[in-house]
Scaffold this motif. Structure first.
Motif, PDB file in Angstrom:
ATOM      1  N   GLU A   1       0.477  -1.284  -0.287  1.00  0.00           N
ATOM      2  CA  GLU A   1      -0.037  -0.111  -0.371  1.00  0.00           C
ATOM      3  C   GLU A   1       0.597   1.500  -0.458  1.00  0.00           C
ATOM      4  O   GLU A   1       0.620   2.357   0.938  1.00  0.00           O
ATOM      5  CB  GLU A   1      -1.191  -0.105   1.437  1.00  0.00           C
TER       6      GLU A   1
ATOM      7  N   GLU B   1     -13.292   6.603   7.815  1.00  0.00           N
ATOM      8  CA  GLU B   1     -14.607   6.716   8.032  1.00  0.00           C
ATOM      9  C   GLU B   1     -15.356   5.349   9.170  1.00  0.00           C
ATOM     10  O   GLU B   1     -16.084   5.581   9.741  1.00  0.00           O
ATOM     11  CB  GLU B   1     -15.736   7.615   7.117  1.00  0.00           C
ATOM     12  N   GLY B   2     -14.701   3.683   7.802  1.00  0.00           N
ATOM     13  CA  GLY B   2     -15.445   3.374   9.022  1.00  0.00           C
ATOM     14  C   GLY B   2     -15.155   2.925  10.459  1.00  0.00           C
ATOM     15  O   GLY B   2     -15.627   1.924  11.514  1.00  0.00           O
TER      16      GLY B   2
ATOM     17  N   GLU C   1     -12.588  -1.133  13.005  1.00  0.00           N
ATOM     18  CA  GLU C   1     -13.598  -1.404  12.799  1.00  0.00           C
ATOM     19  C   GLU C   1     -14.284  -2.350  13.908  1.00  0.00           C
ATOM     20  O   GLU C   1     -15.067  -2.476  13.545  1.00  0.00           O
ATOM     21  CB  GLU C   1     -13.701  -2.444  11.004  1.00  0.00           C
TER      22      GLU C   1
ATOM     23  N   THR D   1     -20.455   7.392   1.812  1.00  0.00           N
ATOM     24  CA  THR D   1     -21.337   8.392   3.039  1.00  0.00           C
ATOM     25  C   THR D   1     -20.730   9.386   2.490  1.00  0.00           C
ATOM     26  O   THR D   1     -20.439  10.114   1.148  1.00  0.00           O
ATOM     27  CB  THR D   1     -20.498   7.837   4.267  1.00  0.00           C
TER      28      THR D   1
ATOM     29  N   ALA E   1     -20.751  12.120   4.058  1.00  0.00           N
ATOM     30  CA  ALA E   1     -19.396  12.646   5.547  1.00  0.00           C
ATOM     31  C   ALA E   1     -18.392  13.188   4.643  1.00  0.00           C
ATOM     32  O   ALA E   1     -17.884  13.404   3.731  1.00  0.00           O
ATOM     33  CB  ALA E   1     -19.139  11.527   6.039  1.00  0.00           C
TER      34      ALA E   1
ATOM     35  N   HIS F   1     -15.452  12.464   4.897  1.00  0.00           N
ATOM     36  CA  HIS F   1     -13.925  11.877   4.392  1.00  0.00           C
ATOM     37  C   HIS F   1     -14.528  11.732   3.109  1.00  0.00           C
ATOM     38  O   HIS F   1     -13.625  11.716   2.202  1.00  0.00           O
ATOM     39  CB  HIS F   1     -14.035  10.503   4.974  1.00  0.00           C
TER      40      HIS F   1
ATOM     41  N   VAL G   1     -19.657   2.569   5.109  1.00  0.00           N
ATOM     42  CA  VAL G   1     -17.934   3.039   5.104  1.00  0.00           C
ATOM     43  C   VAL G   1     -17.171   1.420   5.249  1.00  0.00           C
ATOM     44  O   VAL G   1     -17.278   0.869   5.866  1.00  0.00           O
ATOM     45  CB  VAL G   1     -18.190   3.796   6.160  1.00  0.00           C
ATOM     46  N   GLY G   2     -16.225   1.240   5.585  1.00  0.00           N
ATOM     47  CA  GLY G   2     -15.504  -0.116   5.915  1.00  0.00           C
ATOM     48  C   GLY G   2     -14.658  -0.402   5.074  1.00  0.00           C
ATOM     49  O   GLY G   2     -15.207  -0.037   4.311  1.00  0.00           O
ATOM     50  N   ARG G   3     -14.295  -2.206   5.916  1.00  0.00           N
ATOM     51  CA  ARG G   3     -13.779  -3.018   4.407  1.00  0.00           C
ATOM     52  C   ARG G   3     -14.760  -3.895   4.957  1.00  0.00           C
ATOM     53  O   ARG G   3     -14.910  -4.375   3.544  1.00  0.00           O
ATOM     54  CB  ARG G   3     -11.527  -3.108   5.227  1.00  0.00           C
ATOM     55  N   GLU G   4     -14.469  -4.021   6.259  1.00  0.00           N
ATOM     56  CA  GLU G   4     -15.122  -5.320   6.951  1.00  0.00           C
ATOM     57  C   GLU G   4     -16.848  -5.220   6.568  1.00  0.00           C
ATOM     58  O   GLU G   4     -17.984  -6.004   6.053  1.00  0.00           O
ATOM     59  CB  GLU G   4     -14.847  -6.277   7.626  1.00  0.00           C
ATOM     60  N   ILE G   5     -17.231  -3.847   6.768  1.00  0.00           N
ATOM     61  CA  ILE G   5     -18.948  -3.622   7.189  1.00  0.00           C
ATOM     62  C   ILE G   5     -19.388  -3.425   6.079  1.00  0.00           C
ATOM     63  O   ILE G   5     -20.918  -2.683   6.088  1.00  0.00           O
ATOM     64  CB  ILE G   5     -18.698  -2.274   8.862  1.00  0.00           C
TER      65      ILE G   5
ATOM     66  N   ASN H   1      -7.938   5.576  -0.733  1.00  0.00           N
ATOM     67  CA  ASN H   1      -6.743   5.810  -1.232  1.00  0.00           C
ATOM     68  C   ASN H   1      -5.923   3.871  -1.444  1.00  0.00           C
ATOM     69  O   ASN H   1      -4.598   3.555  -1.275  1.00  0.00           O
ATOM     70  CB  ASN H   1      -5.792   6.006  -0.376  1.00  0.00           C
ATOM     71  N   PHE H   2      -6.084   2.864  -0.058  1.00  0.00           N
ATOM     72  CA  PHE H   2      -5.635   1.159  -0.296  1.00  0.00           C
ATOM     73  C   PHE H   2      -6.652   0.389  -1.542  1.00  0.00           C
ATOM     74  O   PHE H   2      -7.604  -0.191  -1.324  1.00  0.00           O
ATOM     75  CB  PHE H   2      -5.999   1.340   1.284  1.00  0.00           C
ATOM     76  N   GLN H   3      -5.822  -0.574  -2.217  1.00  0.00           N
ATOM     77  CA  GLN H   3      -6.253  -1.033  -2.636  1.00  0.00           C
ATOM     78  C   GLN H   3      -7.374  -2.263  -2.481  1.00  0.00           C
ATOM     79  O   GLN H   3      -7.561  -2.710  -2.741  1.00  0.00           O
ATOM     80  CB  GLN H   3      -5.134  -2.111  -3.773  1.00  0.00           C
ATOM     81  N   GLU H   4      -6.462  -3.054  -1.156  1.00  0.00           N
ATOM     82  CA  GLU H   4      -7.111  -4.202  -0.514  1.00  0.00           C
ATOM     83  C   GLU H   4      -9.192  -3.689  -0.074  1.00  0.00           C
ATOM     84  O   GLU H   4      -9.761  -4.374  -0.268  1.00  0.00           O
ATOM     85  CB  GLU H   4      -6.420  -4.977   1.489  1.00  0.00           C
ATOM     86  N   CYS H   5      -8.643  -2.231   0.589  1.00  0.00           N
ATOM     87  CA  CYS H   5     -10.541  -2.001   0.691  1.00  0.00           C
ATOM     88  C   CYS H   5     -11.253  -1.934  -0.832  1.00  0.00           C
ATOM     89  O   CYS H   5     -12.192  -2.369  -0.389  1.00  0.00           O
ATOM     90  CB  CYS H   5     -10.082  -0.703   1.024  1.00  0.00           C
TER      91      CYS H   5
ATOM     92  N   ARG I   1      -9.145   9.434  -1.890  1.00  0.00           N
ATOM     93  CA  ARG I   1      -9.476  10.043  -0.747  1.00  0.00           C
ATOM     94  C   ARG I   1      -8.678  11.406  -0.889  1.00  0.00           C
ATOM     95  O   ARG I   1      -7.367  11.172  -0.474  1.00  0.00           O
ATOM     96  CB  ARG I   1     -10.054   9.328   0.594  1.00  0.00           C
TER      97      ARG I   1
END
Lengths: 190, 307
Positions: free
Chosen positions: A15, A149-150, A169, B79, B81, B83, B112-116, B139-143, B183
């Motif tokens: 990253e 944000e999450g 999270e 969202t 927001a 961010h 929002v978030g990666r897992e949620i 900005n994160f490719q995993e996300c 972002r």
């Protein structure tokens, strides 16, 4: 050139782009809120697979409270003291503080930037605003803005000369917190 | 063949442009008045472009091609927001608008978030009412890879934007991926940033062309601008809608911004010169956007004729 003495950011995995962009983002947000000069060292650690986001910072020397003599020139005049206001940003705070200390009937404002107080005691050392409290509020706001944000589970530990912010999270566990502290320590010692 | 163009000029004498477009058999899709300036989105027959250009020159106006005119694009952020807004999302939406598209910004309730991160059925259906969607990630490719679940069930082409370089094979459900727009905490002003916005517009243009070519294989019974014109004429209440664009144009129909229950019959009864009503050649159903009416024109294979 970074205005901070040390600014390290580390992100797990491939990253590099994310790390570079977050560096810019953090600078933009801290600069936007006028906080950057008060932070001496900043360490950011992000594990995007867990995922969590942590910031540890060391603050520069404490910010003294803002007094009347900081916002204007105080002069002895006939029947009291005159304040020639140079910094209007804290005008409302100044008038409130003077009102509370001397009473409104003893304060006169013949011009926008002139205040005359009918008193024998100088108002020079009166505290107009507690800048340190404002700074800490702004800093917390900046950290919440910076974190992805999450990441809604947050912990923010602030002391007089440092701050430690974690956002994740999942629920924060003591193991996770100590793991992050270890990572930050490694960054400090590297 | 109708050419999509944007006229920008003074309010004074702009009626001449509107009249000319109508005389030439074109359509005025949108009219935006900003104090003494006016912006008109126009469809005009290609062979008559020179006449309109001459008129624009005479009125000291500017006429530019608007390749996305007559389309509606959803700009989706995880969202609404701080961010994600205002910078990248507003820049993209504004840039698409400058190229003639009608854009709607949509913030997901739980994106929002990666897992949620998740999207619900209502949000999916609302995005599907558009012609294309732009999903803005970070900005994160995993996300970005993980968040594929947000647009996997969307049937319109989805252009994904994010910061890092990601190969197309890693995002199989995206129509295209545009990098360098992640972002950010500032407006796009550098040449490279504006270049990235151009790449988004090009990508959305390609997505719309793909939809157009699939429509061309089984053409619509009539064109959406013609439906818009007839609805405007025969349902005059639409002009009293508070929306800045009372009839929004899509590639396959229109969205009439009037309450569904009160006006669905009036919209169904809109009749064309050929003697058919709108209810016979289109499905009229409630839109997921507020209480609006969604008109979807049936294809020639369903109605058996084209006019």
């Amino acid at each position: 050139m970074d205005p901070m003495e040390v600014f390290k950011i580390e992100v797990t995995g491939q990253e590099e782009f994310g790390a570079k962009k977050y560096r810019e983002l953090i600078m933009d947000i801290l600069q936007g809120l006028g906080l950057i000069r008060s932070i001496g060292r900043l360490y950011v650690y992000v594990d995007i697979l867990k995922p969590y986001f942590a910031v540890y910072g060391l603050l520069r020397s404490g910010i003294p409270p803002l007094t009347v003599k900081d916002v204007g020139d105080v002069m002895k005049v006939q029947g009291g003291y005159q304040i020639k206001i140079n910094d209007e940003e804290h005008m409302a705070d100044l008038l409130r503080v003077l009102g509370e200390r001397y009473g409104r009937e003893r304060i006169e404002q013949p011009a926008r930037d002139i205040v005359i107080i009918a008193s024998d005691t100088s108002p020079s050392e009166l505290m107009v605003a507690n800048l340190e409290a404002e700074f800490l509020q702004d800093l917390t706001d900046a950290l919440v803005r910076v974190a992805p944000e999450g990441f809604r589970n947050r912990r923010n530990i602030m002391t007089k000369d440092s701050f430690f912010f974690i956002a994740a999270e999942e629920s924060l566990t003591p193991e996770m917190v100590s793991e992050i502290k270890g990572k930050i320590r490694e960054m400090e010692n590297a | 063949m109708l050419e999509p163009v944007m006229f920008t000029g003074g309010l004074y004498k702009h009626d001449l442009v509107v009249e000319l477009v109508e005389d030439l058999g074109g359509y005025v899709l949108q009219k935006n008045v900003t104090q003494t300036e006016i912006i008109l989105l126009i469809l005009v027959p290609t062979e008559d472009m020179a006449i309109l250009q001459a008129m624009a020159k005479e009125l000291r106006g500017e006429l530019v091609r608007a390749p996305l005119a007559g389309t509606e694009v959803a700009v989706v952020t995880p969202t609404l927001a701080i961010h994600h807004l205002p910078h990248s999302a507003c820049d993209i939406a504004e840039y698409l608008r400058r190229h003639g598209s009608k854009t709607n910004m949509l913030g997901l309730a739980r994106g929002v978030g990666r897992e949620i991160a998740q999207i619900n059925e209502y949000e999916t259906a609302l995005i599907n009412e558009h012609d294309a969607a732009v999903f803005i990630f970070g900005n994160f490719q995993e996300c970005i890879k993980k968040k594929e679940s947000l647009y996997r069930n969307i049937s319109v082409p989805v252009v994904v934007t994010g910061g890092p370089e990601i190969e197309a094979k890693d995002l199989p459900y995206a129509f295209e991926y545009v990098s360098s727009i992640g972002r950010v905490a500032h407006r796009a002003r550098k040449a490279t940033e504006i270049g990235s916005l151009d790449r988004i517009v090009e990508s959305v243009g390609r997505a719309l062309d793909k939809t157009r070519s699939s429509i061309a294989k089984d053409p619509l019974t009539t064109s959406p601008p013609r439906v818009m014109d007839s609805v405007r004429e025969q349902v005059p209440d639409v002009e009293f809608s508070y929306s800045p664009l009372p009839i929004a144009l899509n590639l396959t129909g229109v969205r009439v911004k009037l309450p569904y229950d009160a006006y669905k019959d009036a919209v169904k009864a809109v009749t064309f010169d050929e003697g058919v009503s709108l209810g016979e050649i289109a499905t009229i159903k409630p839109s997921r956007m507020k209480d609006y009416i969604l008109v979807r024109i049936l294809s020639a294979s369903e109605t058996g004729f084209v006019f």
